[in-house]
Structures are given as C-alpha cells and as structure tokens.
Design an enzyme around this catalytic site. Structure first.
Site, mmCIF file in Angstrom:
data_model
loop_
_atom_site.group_PDB
_atom_site.id
_atom_site.type_symbol
_atom_site.label_atom_id
_atom_site.label_comp_id
_atom_site.label_asym_id
_atom_site.label_seq_id
_atom_site.Cartn_x
_atom_site.Cartn_y
_atom_site.Cartn_z
ATOM 1 N N HIS A 1 0.823 -1.213 0.000
ATOM 2 C CA HIS A 1 0.000 0.000 0.000
ATOM 3 C C HIS A 1 0.856 1.261 0.000
ATOM 4 C CE1 HIS A 1 -3.827 -2.014 0.563
ATOM 5 N NE2 HIS A 1 -3.284 -2.781 1.473
ATOM 6 N N ILE B 1 -1.390 -8.157 13.798
ATOM 7 C CA ILE B 1 -0.880 -7.428 12.631
ATOM 8 C C ILE B 1 -1.826 -7.669 11.452
ATOM 9 C CG2 ILE B 1 1.098 -6.941 11.168
ATOM 10 C CD1 ILE B 1 1.526 -6.303 14.138
ATOM 11 N N SER C 1 -4.085 -5.862 8.201
ATOM 12 C CA SER C 1 -3.660 -5.029 7.073
ATOM 13 C C SER C 1 -3.359 -3.611 7.571
ATOM 14 C CB SER C 1 -4.786 -4.992 6.038
ATOM 15 O OG SER C 1 -4.306 -4.460 4.848
HETATM 16 C C1 LIG Z 1 -7.818 -11.105 3.364
HETATM 17 C C2 LIG Z 1 -6.585 -10.342 3.712
HETATM 18 C C3 LIG Z 1 -6.080 -9.374 2.834
HETATM 19 C C4 LIG Z 1 -4.948 -8.652 3.167
HETATM 20 N N1 LIG Z 1 -4.429 -7.785 2.247
HETATM 21 C C5 LIG Z 1 -3.279 -7.118 2.542
HETATM 22 C C6 LIG Z 1 -2.675 -6.281 1.581
HETATM 23 O O1 LIG Z 1 -3.116 -6.206 0.428
HETATM 24 N N2 LIG Z 1 -1.584 -5.566 1.920
HETATM 25 C C7 LIG Z 1 -1.063 -5.646 3.176
HETATM 26 O O2 LIG Z 1 -0.102 -4.946 3.443
HETATM 27 N N3 LIG Z 1 -1.581 -6.472 4.092
HETATM 28 C C8 LIG Z 1 -2.672 -7.232 3.800
HETATM 29 N N4 LIG Z 1 -3.195 -8.091 4.719
HETATM 30 C C9 LIG Z 1 -2.548 -8.208 6.015
HETATM 31 C C10 LIG Z 1 -1.341 -9.126 5.966
HETATM 32 O O3 LIG Z 1 -1.598 -10.263 5.176
HETATM 33 C C11 LIG Z 1 -0.993 -9.538 7.373
HETATM 34 O O4 LIG Z 1 -0.846 -8.391 8.132
HETATM 35 C C12 LIG Z 1 0.300 -10.332 7.468
HETATM 36 O O5 LIG Z 1 0.324 -11.378 6.530
HETATM 37 C C13 LIG Z 1 0.429 -10.885 8.855
HETATM 38 O O6 LIG Z 1 1.587 -11.658 8.917
HETATM 39 P P1 LIG Z 1 1.968 -12.459 10.238
HETATM 40 O O7 LIG Z 1 3.335 -12.917 10.022
HETATM 41 O O8 LIG Z 1 1.652 -11.642 11.399
HETATM 42 O O9 LIG Z 1 0.949 -13.645 10.277
HETATM 43 P P2 LIG Z 1 1.029 -15.125 9.675
HETATM 44 O O10 LIG Z 1 1.412 -15.101 8.277
HETATM 45 O O11 LIG Z 1 -0.225 -15.803 10.024
HETATM 46 O O12 LIG Z 1 2.214 -15.767 10.480
HETATM 47 C C14 LIG Z 1 2.055 -16.291 11.757
HETATM 48 C C15 LIG Z 1 2.646 -17.671 11.792
HETATM 49 O O13 LIG Z 1 2.654 -18.128 13.114
HETATM 50 C C16 LIG Z 1 2.362 -19.493 13.152
HETATM 51 N N5 LIG Z 1 1.904 -19.797 14.489
HETATM 52 C C17 LIG Z 1 0.761 -19.401 15.095
HETATM 53 N N6 LIG Z 1 0.699 -19.867 16.342
HETATM 54 C C18 LIG Z 1 1.818 -20.557 16.569
HETATM 55 C C19 LIG Z 1 2.335 -21.271 17.695
HETATM 56 N N7 LIG Z 1 1.671 -21.347 18.838
HETATM 57 N N8 LIG Z 1 3.531 -21.892 17.555
HETATM 58 C C20 LIG Z 1 4.230 -21.814 16.395
HETATM 59 N N9 LIG Z 1 3.782 -21.157 15.311
HETATM 60 C C21 LIG Z 1 2.593 -20.525 15.403
HETATM 61 C C22 LIG Z 1 1.340 -19.627 12.085
HETATM 62 O O14 LIG Z 1 1.272 -20.956 11.599
HETATM 63 C C23 LIG Z 1 1.809 -18.646 11.009
HETATM 64 O O15 LIG Z 1 2.610 -19.267 10.022
HETATM 65 C C24 LIG Z 1 -4.326 -8.840 4.412
HETATM 66 C C25 LIG Z 1 -4.810 -9.823 5.267
HETATM 67 C C26 LIG Z 1 -5.904 -10.595 4.909
HETATM 68 C C27 LIG Z 1 -6.356 -11.691 5.780
#
Ligand SMILES: Cc1cc2nc3c(=O)[nH]c(=O)nc-3n(C[C@H](O)[C@H](O)[C@H](O)COP(=O)(O)OP(=O)(O)OC[C@H]3O[C@@H](n4cnc5c(N)ncnc54)[C@H](O)[C@@H]3O)c2cc1C
Ligand SMILES: Cc1cc2nc3c(=O)[nH]c(=O)nc-3n(C[C@H](O)[C@H](O)[C@H](O)COP(=O)(O)OP(=O)(O)OC[C@H]3O[C@@H](n4cnc5c(N)ncnc54)[C@H](O)[C@@H]3O)c2cc1C
Ligand code: SF4
Lengths: 499, 130, 416
Positions: free
Chosen positions: A52, A345, A347
């Site tokens: 974005h 975390i 979007s």
């Molecule tokens: C529909 C949708 C559209 C979006 N569009 C955008 C966009 O266009 N642009 C943008 O900037 N953002 C967007 N986002 C937001 C963005 O995708 C997220 O903010 C980002 O992917 C979050 O990443 P994360 O690493 O926090 O989460 P995740 O990718 O979920 O990583 C967390 C990891 O932790 C693991 N985990 C969980 N619990 C445990 C545990 N107890 N032990 C070990 N491992 C564990 C999970 O398996 C996972 O792999 C969107 C989100 C969604 C859902």
C-alpha cells in the site's frame, strides 16, 4: 557482548522479516518456531498482496500503523531487489461512483499529505480510460496513488526465510509453541509439541494465534483476535480483462474496498470479502456461495466487464487477525523481561512488515540496552529459482544446453520445467522443511494454471518420491499423503482378516 | 436418502446393454422356463437369459511388478468369468507379484475360474544400480 | 537452436495424433510427431479397462492394448516421433510456412512446417469449475489423476470414495475403486439422467451396488487435513442446489469426473476461432481451423467418448493436410455453415463444401427416442439418442446438395 538466544514464534511475513533484520547482527542467535510444515502458510499466504502507498491509514487514529506502512512501502522497493522477489509497482486507482464516495475518497488526500505519500490525486471520468482501459466507464472518477505495488506474498516469505537462514537463522517447522516459560520475571524458553527451547528473548509473531501466545506470557490479557474472513476469486490467465493498475472500490463505513488486480503471476483476481467469524474459527478458510456472488458484483462496479464465472480457476479465503479497535500490539516487555509482542498485525501488515521488523529491533535496543554489532559476513542478496517461463527461447536454449532438465516441461499450463521443481525441492530441504507438493507449488507456481494440477500433480509427486527415495503414496500433498498405500492394500488386509 | 434415486442391483430387472435403446427387461423363472418381458428385439431376450443364468464379465485390474519401469502392470481375464468369481480373481491379483520384464499378452496366472490372467501392457526391466 | 523443415507437424501423441501421423506418412508426407510426456499414447495408456477399438480395429481391447497396436502400426509407417518434447508456441508466417517451437532436453527445436495437426487432447474440469464451496484440502483428485496413480503407479488414493459425475470416466473409476476393495459411497450426477453408457451403468455401478444420485450436486467439501465428508443436495431445473435437501456423505476421497475441455491454449494464442459449444476450434470438413494449414483432431477438437472417432478425426485431418499442401491451401469453396438445431448440443465440422461426403459428429442435449437425425434432404432413423454417446454419421453430399442456404441446420426430429 551478550549473545541473546531469540525464539520467534511464527514464520509468517512478520516473523521472517524480524529474523532477517536480527540476522544482520552478532548479538542474536535466532530460531523460528513454526507450527505448520512450511513457512508462510498462515495469513501471509492468502491476502490481496498489495504494497500500500499508505494514504488510507489515518495518521491521527493509527499513527504507528500509518508510519510503519509508509516506511514499509519504501523498504519493499529495496527488499524485492535484494531478494529477487516477484513484484510490480503499477500504482492504484480507488474508483468512486457517487459524490458520497468521492467525498470519502478525497478524505485520503489529506491522509496522503500527512503521511507524506507522493503523487496522490483525483482523476475524473474523461481521463480515467487513459489511466486504465479496463475500468468501468460508469465510474465518476478515481483517486490515483502511484506508489502502490504488489508482490507475491508467499514467495516473499520464502525468499526472506531463505536469506535469513543463509545468515544463520534456524527454522524449526511442525513445532507449535504451547507455553512460554518464565523464571524471576524473565522469559527462559518455550515449550513445544517437540520439546522445549531455551531463550532469552521470545518474539510473538504468531498471526491469528498471537493472542494465545501473549496470554502464555501473561501479558495483554484482554487482547483478543477476531478472525475476519476474506474470500477471493482468481481467473484464468487467458481472460482479456487484465487491469494494469491496482483497482479497488472506495471503502464505506460498512464495507471494505474490494480489489481487482492482475496478480504478479498474471491472473485477474477479485477480492476480498469481509466477514466476521466467531472468535475460535481460526482455521475457517471455507469459500461460500455468498462470497462468490458478492465478488462478481463488486468486480462489476470496478471493471468494464467481469469475465464469466466459467473462467474462474481458483477460489480461496484468508483470515484477517482483527485486533481490538484495529490497533496493532507491538510492545517490548520488561516484565516478563525478554517477551516481545508483534500481535494483531492486520492489514497493512504485509506492507509494513520490513518496517515493523526495524521498529521492533529499535524498541529492543532501547528497552534491553543492546549495543548492536554488525556481522561482517552478512549476505544481503538471494536469487530466486530460474523461471523458464520468463525467458526468451534463445536464453532458454542456452540454459537447456547447460542443464537438460530445463528442457523437460512438467507443468504445461505455466511452463514449469523439471529443473525448477528439483531446485525447489532442494531449497525446501535446505531450509529444514520436508518437501510437499504444495511447497513446490508455492515456489515454482507449478499447478497454479488452468488445469489446477490435474496434469502435473502426480509428476511433481513422482519427482519428490524419487528425490526422497520414498514411495509415491507417502509423498505429502499439503498435509496428508497422496495415497493410503499401494493399490492392493485393501484387498490384502481383507485376506489377513479372513485367515 | 431416497431409495428411488438409487439404481440398485435387483436381480429380476435388467437394462439391456446390447444396443443404445436400453430396454428395461424383466426376467423371471417359473416351473420350467425363463421369461423375459420388455425387450424390443430377440437380442434383448438372449441377453437377459444370459445375464440371468450365467452373468459373466471380463475383469481388469493391475498386478504388482518387481524391478519394472512401472510398479504395476495392467491385466485382464482372457475370457469373461462368472460374476461371482470377480472377488476371487481380485484376491489372487492382490497376492501375486511378477518380475519385470512383462510382455503384452503374457500369462500372469493360469486357469482361475476358467480364465487366464494376461498382461495388457508392457513393463520393461530397470537396472537397479542407479 | 536446432532448425528442421517438414510438411506435417503433429502436436500430441494420443490416439488422434498417432492416427494422423500414421496417415500423413502413408500419404507420402514428411511427418514429425511430438509428445510432451516421455511415452507415446495419451489417455488410453492409463486405461486398463476394455471398450477401445470396436469400430477402428473391430475388436474390443483395453486402452493399453489399443494404443500398443496403434503405435506399432505407426512405427511400421515410418513416422518420426520425439518424446519429452513440449510444444511451446506456434508462429504463423504464410500459407506454407509455420514455425513450431518445441522445448526438448537437447535444446529448442524450431520446426518449420507447411501444416500443423493439433492433437493435444483435453484437460479435465476441476473443482473450481464446479461451483463447489468449502475447504481446499487433500483427498481431492481428478479422475484422470486417480487413474494414473492407481493404474500406472500402483497407488491407492483412498478407501471411502465419492465420485462427482456419471460420465463413462466417473463410472469406470467407480468400478476401479470398488474392484480394489474401496467403498464407493456414491456417484453424484447433476443432470437428471446418467452421463455414461448403459453398459457402464450396469457393469460399473449395478454390479457393485454403488448408489447413483441423479439430479444431485456436491455443494461443499468438508475436512481439515483431508476430506472428511461432502455435502450433497438435489438440484432444481436450472441445476441450482436446493438447500433444504442437503445431506452429508462421509468419505476420505473425492474423485472429480466432471468432463473434459479441449486443451487449445496454443491455438487460442494465435487467434483460432473457438466454438463456445464444443470449446474447441471452429473447423471445416477437412478439420482445418480458422487459421490456414492448422488442423485439429481428437479431444482437442471435440471431446470424444470413443477413441475410434478421435483416431478417425486424425486421419481426416491428415487427408486435409495432403490436399492443403498439394493446392497451397484448401481450395476456396462455397462453404455452407452447419448449425446445431433442435435437441443438438453441437455439430462438428462447422463448414461443409457439399462437394464430397462428410462425417458429422454431434451430441444431443437430452435423451430422446424414436427420432430422425435430419439435415437438408437427408434423414437417418435413430432409435435412441443419449448425450453420453456422440453421434457419428456419414452424410452423402448429394443428399444435402439441393438445399441452397448458406446455413443449414442439423436437427433431431421425432417420428411423425
Ligand atoms: C484477506 C486479507 C487481505 C490482506 N491484504 C493485505 C494487503 O493487500 N496488503 C497488506 O499490506 N496487508 C494485507 N493483509 C494483512 C497481511 O496479510 C498480514 O498483516 C500479514 O500477513 C500478517 O503476517 P503475520 O506474520 O503476522 O501472520 P502469519 O502469516 O499468520 O504468520 C504467523 C505464523 O505463526 C504461526 N503460528 C501461530 N501460532 C503458533 C504457535 N503457537 N507456535 C508456532 N507457530 C505458530 C502460524 O502458523 C503462522 O505461520 C491482508 C490480510 C488478509 C487476511
Ligand atoms: C478415463 C477415460 C476413459 C475412457 N474410456 C474409453 C473407452 O472405454 N473407450 C473409448 O473408445 N474411449 C475411451 N475414452 C476416450 C479416449 O481415451 C479419448 O477419446 C482419446 O484418448 C482422445 O485422444 P486424443 O489423441 O485426442 O487425446 P489424448 O489421448 O489426450 O492425447 C493428447 C496427447 O497430447 C499431448 N500434449 C498435450 N499438449 C502438448 C504439448 N503442448 N506439446 C506436446 N504434446 C502435448 C499429451 O501429453 C497427450 O499425450 C476414455 C477417456 C478417458 C479420459
Ligand atoms: S432389447 Fe433389443 S432393442 Fe431393446 S435394448 Fe436390447 S438390443 Fe436394443
């Protein structure tokens, strides 16, 4: 210098970005614990993939989000080059159809000014077609933001993980953190389904489960994540509606914007929907009938024509980790000492990920009084797998002469060669993951095409079975094996039962 | 579940498969003869009697192969066998393993329910040294 | 890059391609046949069941036996074949010059050819084309994939199976699973009548007491790691599921046998006109597409239930290639457009010259009995027509000569 043993919980875009940033310094000895069998299978796999510009973030209500989003947008331009991640920077158009929508869209101009987002301006109907030929001619206008980009989100996670691991980070998959161990107000490690890991710092980047992990450490007890589902439809590469720019509807107080984009892989994609789910529905990635019809309708508002549903080659859904009041929880604690939350975390988390990683490091330095020592040998660059699809025939010819396996095509629809698949398998093994057909698919896009793998899935599975020297039936597709056993298994067991 | 939507294996009612018309046939036996109702032509009557008294099928499946370029070879019975023998044939194909090379037409097992089991594909031998 | 010059380039070595290449070689044309897989044969390779070759070889064979014989015959005709060769693109330069770029393990092969016979077969329809909602989990296979891993690679996909689609492919797979001891819980068919041959209804379902649900659709797939159940509902006349009738069937495996779609990406890229009914190219009686010198046959032209017709089309295309090369193009005719009329889903070919006899292939929309197939002054009595069985009929040209329209329709009409 004290060397901190760091455990990052979760190998999503947030976890791996933090790992990469920490891997630049001698101060940290980093492991990532991930419960899934591969990296990036959480929220980071299924989203809109937009980097974005950050004119949609309200700098008054969400100052941190706005700042990190803006920074992230710039850092990604570097990271995609350093890490050879598939990306495009076409800019975006927020389409409006009425004066109310226009008013809403114009609101973002003031955000853009405050957030220092360059080039944002309104384009009216008479000029819209020259910006984007596929746009709905009924649209009154659109807000243009030229710094919007998109990346392949799962490849981004893989690329960052590969680079971090090359720089000394350890990845432990199939490992679910079930407890945060605390002694004398300091974290000392985590318990997992595969034993415990000692640690001085634990960074919670657990995506949809980050509230659980936070509660394990006894902090932010009133922080709960609500899953909000977003569904998508993906069309065949061959359809003639392929927007060049990122298009989306103007958000209203009740609906979030829906996007219509040509993904970095060349497919028209429309989504997401927004549907709040019960607090415990954190694996509910089901697609629905309503979602489909909503997306076709919204797509029609953005585009001059939506291709027929018969051209849909894939549908999927992702889950947003909706935190209370939409507020990211990024905090470095001193009680318990060593616990770090990077939770909720939602979007624009993909956009902000590299900036979040830098920010977390800064907080840690301050709170834990760390003096950074740079690694002399840190490797900045990572090469992606050679993609023959993108090569000219001349270049491909040269490549095949060096390695004939590039001349054997496994995935027809997307022209993926045996060499690419074998390399993907090697790279999967190298980061400590067990090769799966899905893992290969996300690294090569084999099976992403219009046949959705009916031609190539068994061939990929055969290559994995040969490489690992295991029977074909025990090759894992996503989470379970390709088959139950050899074809005579059931008859033989009948024989045994009889005697 | 509505059973009328299910085509089940009732014995007395048959669909003639000789030609595309597919007459619905009713077969029954009284004291001395077998009667067929519903056939549009004599071929159907013939078929019904055969299916009623002595239904036969060609059985086809695969058999495991050792040291072949493929791990199984496709096989069939050389002649149609009694329907009630299908299971026995399948059990036998589950218990055997042949060694490559296998030629098309090669007899894999002899005289089972009045038929041989023959290979319908060629499987080459592989060198097991790589 | 290696360059080659030939007269006929055949793309895809299934039955249609093999028959086309054989015929072209017999007609004295320099022919090369390329195949993407490491083995010649196409779909019949994976078919262990009989039902192949009754028309073509006047003998009932299994798929493997049929293709073995076809390949033998081709080798005797002296056709050059290249396997592990993937046709990447086709470039059209002129009437007698086309380039076909082929990716092989020894580099790019650029074949300069006068004609192309395109016989790349069909692809299977998959889950996302069926309006099935729910989870995208393991345990879902297309029929061809299941057949390949079972019968070529000896893998048992699962033990409690639901099959979507009652075409011959679905029925045959139901029997394959049942024979190997799996529990085939149901075959689900969205249409009110079965999609396959009666023979297969009897020998694949009735023999094994496998339930067939007509007028039903799978609406949702349920499971976390692997399929655990499917939801099934009755459908209304427009094939929309009636939610109140929904019920669940537990299973660990779903096999999708919901039909095939011609695999014509390469042709679409060079602008070949496509018939929305067959989803294959629009062709004239020589099976030449809208681009001169590019012919199509077999499942890439129209999805065939019988291998015999696929092979026959290959031969017609080879004849066409010969005429094309001799005349530097198919001579211009006063083409007449053939259109499907009452109760016909499609008719192939689309254009006829009415100067020679022509073979028509067609399929009805709904089963119908006691009808004529009628085209101009030609009428053929048909006792029973079913969508499962493609109609193949040779029309003598003098019987359609009198009708002087630019468009004539082929119809199914009931007996008076
Ligand atoms: C529909 C949708 C559209 C979006 N569009 C955008 C966009 O266009 N642009 C943008 O900037 N953002 C967007 N986002 C937001 C963005 O995708 C997220 O903010 C980002 O992917 C979050 O990443 P994360 O690493 O926090 O989460 P995740 O990718 O979920 O990583 C967390 C990891 O932790 C693991 N985990 C969980 N619990 C445990 C545990 N107890 N032990 C070990 N491992 C564990 C999970 O398996 C996972 O792999 C969107 C989100 C969604 C859902
Ligand atoms: C499960 C099943 C059961 C059947 N049962 C019967 C039966 O009992 N009796 C019967 O008569 N018929 C049966 N048929 C129908 C018959 O198999 C088909 O009609 C016939 O195989 C079609 O032949 P084809 O040559 O058009 O296509 P295919 O057999 O599909 O061959 C196409 C070939 O082209 C190759 N190819 C594709 N793209 C490229 C490329 N870019 N470059 C190079 N090569 C390429 C493919 O690898 C393939 O080998 C059955 C079909 C199926 C699917
Ligand atoms: S009884 Fe005669 S007409 Fe009727 S289906 Fe059988 S063969 Fe055809």
């Amino acid at each position: 210098m004290k060397k901190y043993r760091v455990v990052i919980v979760g190998a999503g875009i947030i976890g791996v970005s933090i790992a990469r940033v920490l891997s630049m310094y001698e101060n940290f000895d980093v492991s990532i614990a991930e419960m899934e069998p591969d990296v990036g299978w959480g929220i980071s796999k299924a989203n809109t993939s937009i980097i974005h510009p950050c004119h949609e973030e309200d700098p008054e209500r969400y100052p941190l989000r706005a700042r990190l989003c803006r920074e992230g947008n710039s850092i990604w331009m570097e990271w995609v080059k350093e890490l050879d991640i598939l990306a495009r920077w076409p800019g975006e158009l927020m389409v409006f159809h009425s004066s109310e929508e226009e008013r809403e869209a114009r609101k973002y101009i003031s955000f853009a000014i405050k957030n220092n987002v360059p080039g944002v301006q309104v384009i009216y109907r008479d000029e819209l077609q020259s910006y984007e030929p596929t746009i709905n001619p009924d649209a009154e206008g659109a807000l243009y933001a030229p710094t919007a980009g998109m990346i392949s989100p799962f490849e981004a996670v893989i690329a960052i993980a590969e680079n971090a691991i090359e720089n000394g980070v350890k990845l432990i998959v199939d490992t679910r953190v079930s407890n945060v161990k605390i002694t004398n107000h300091s974290v000392v490690g985590v318990d997992t389904n595969r034993g415990s890991i000692d640690a001085d710092i634990i960074i919670n980047a657990a995506g949809l489960y980050a509230d659980h992990v936070s509660h394990m450490a006894g902090v932010a007890r009133s922080f709960y994540i609500k899953p909000r589902r977003g569904e998508y439809i993906v069309f065949d590469e061959g359809v003639d509606i392929k927007p060049k720019k990122i298009l989306h509807t103007t958000p209203t107080p009740t609906t979030k914007g829906v996007y219509a984009i040509t993904t970095v892989h060349g497919n028209l994609m429309i989504g997401p929907t927004a549907e709040d789910l019960p607090v415990d529905a954190r694996e509910s990635r089901t697609t629905t009938e309503n979602g489909l019809s909503y997306l076709l309708k919204e797509g029609g508002r953005i585009l001059n024509r939506v291709p027929p549903p018969s051209k849909i080659i894939r549908r999927f859904a992702g889950l947003r980790p909706e935190p209370p009041q939409g507020e990211w929880l990024i905090e470095v604690y001193t009680d318990p000492f060593g616990f770090v939350n990077v939770a909720g975390i939602r979007s624009p988390g993909l956009t902000a990920a590299p900036a979040i990683a830098n920010y977390v490091l800064k907080l840690m330095i301050k709170k834990y009084d760390i003096t950074l020592v740079k690694k002399a040998s840190w490797v900045r660059h990572r090469k992606s797998i050679n993609r023959i699809r993108e090569l000219s025939l001349e270049r491909l010819d040269e490549l095949i002469r060096k390695n004939p396996s590039y001349g054997k095509i496994i995935c027809h629809c997307r022209t993926v060669s045996e060499a690419e698949i074998l390399e993907a398998i090697d790279r999967i093994i190298k980061i400590g993951v067990k090769p799966t057909v899905d893992g290969v698919k996300f690294r090569t896009t084999a099976g992403f095409g219009k046949c959705q793998g009916s031609f190539c899935r068994w061939r990929i599975a055969l290559l994995i079975s040969r490489k690992l020297d295991i029977p074909l039936h025990s090759v894992v597709i996503k989470r379970s094996p390709y088959g139950l056993g050899d074809v005579k298994l059931l008859l033989r067991s009948r024989m045994v039962n009889k005697t | 579940m509505n059973s009328s939507e299910i085509i089940s294996g009732a014995k007395e009612e048959l669909i003639c498969i000789i030609c595309p018309i597919g007459c619905s046939l009713e077969v029954y036996r009284d004291s001395d003869d077998i009667h067929v109702k519903g056939a549009l032509c004599p071929k159907g009557i013939e078929y019904a009697k055969q299916e009623f008294l002595d239904p036969r099928r060609v059985v086809m499946t695969v058999v495991r192969v050792k040291n072949g370029d493929l791990p199984v070879v496709s096989v069939k019975t050389s002649v149609p066998v009694l329907k009630k023998c299908i299971n026995d044939i399948m059990m036998i194909t589950a218990s055997i393993e042949v060694v490559a090379p296998v030629e098309i037409g090669q007899v894999i097992a002899r005289d089972i329910c009045g038929a041989n089991i023959v290979a319908t594909r060629e499987v080459k031998k592989i060198n097991n040294c790589d | 890059m290696i360059e080659r010059k030939v007269s006929v380039m055949v793309v895809g070595a299934g039955p249609a391609g093999i028959a086309a290449a054989t015929k072209a070689a017999q007609l004295g044309l320099e022919t090369v046949l390329v195949e993407n897989r490491d083995i010649l044969g196409g779909i019949p390779l994976q078919c262990v069941h009989p039902g192949f070759g009754l028309h073509y070889f006047k003998e009932d064979m299994t798929g493997c036996e049929f293709i073995h014989r076809l390949i033998d015959r081709m080798h005797r005709a002296g056709v050059e074949t290249i396997v592990n060769a993937y046709v990447h693109s086709i470039e059209f330069y002129s009437q007698l010059e086309k380039n076909v770029n082929v990716v092989t393990q020894s580099g790019i092969l650029r074949i300069n050819t006068k004609t192309v016979i395109y016989t790349a077969g069909a692809r299977e329809r998959h889950l996302f084309e069926l309006n099935v909602h729910g989870d995208r989990i393991d345990g879902i296979y297309t029929a061809g994939e299941a057949q390949t891993i079972m019968d070529l690679y000896g893998v048992l996909p699962g033990k409690d199976v639901v099959i979507i689609g009652s075409g011959d492919v679905g029925l045959i797979m139901a029997r394959r699973f049942a024979l190997e001891g799996a529990n085939v819980k149901a075959v689900i068919e969205i249409m009110p009548y079965p999609g396959g041959l009666l023979r297969n209804i009897v020998q694949c379902l009735k023999d094994f007491n496998i339930p067939l649900y007509l007028g039903h659709a799978v609406t949702e797939i349920i499971g976390s790691k692997r399929v655990e159940a499917v939801k099934v509902a009755k459908v209304d006349e427009d094939q929309r599921p009636i939610r109140s009738t929904e019920f669940e069937i537990t299973c660990d495996t779903v096999v999708i046998a919901a039909g095939l779609v011609p695999n014509i990406d390469l042709l679409e890229k060079i602008g070949v006109a496509v018939d929305p009914r067959t989803k294959g190219p629009i062709v004239n009686e020589y099976l030449e597409t809208s681009i001169p010198g590019i012919f199509a046959a077999g499942n890439a032209l129209v999805v065939n239930d019988l291998v015999d017709y696929a092979a026959e089309q290959g031969e017609i295309a080879a004849d066409g290639a010969k005429i094309y090369i001799e005349n530097c193009g198919i001579p211009t005719r006063n083409w007449t457009r053939i259109k499907p009329g009452r109760n016909l889903r499609f008719v192939v070919p689309h254009y006829v010259s009415r100067e020679r006899d022509v073979v028509l292939y067609a399929r009805v929309q709904k089963p119908e009995r006691n009808v004529y197939l009628s085209i101009a002054n030609f009428k053929a009595k048909m006792l029973s027509l079913r969508p499962a069985e493609m109609i193949r009929i040779k029309i003598p040209f003098n019987r359609i000569l009198e009708d002087n329209h630019r468009v004539i329709s082929v119809e199914v009409v009931p007996y008076e």
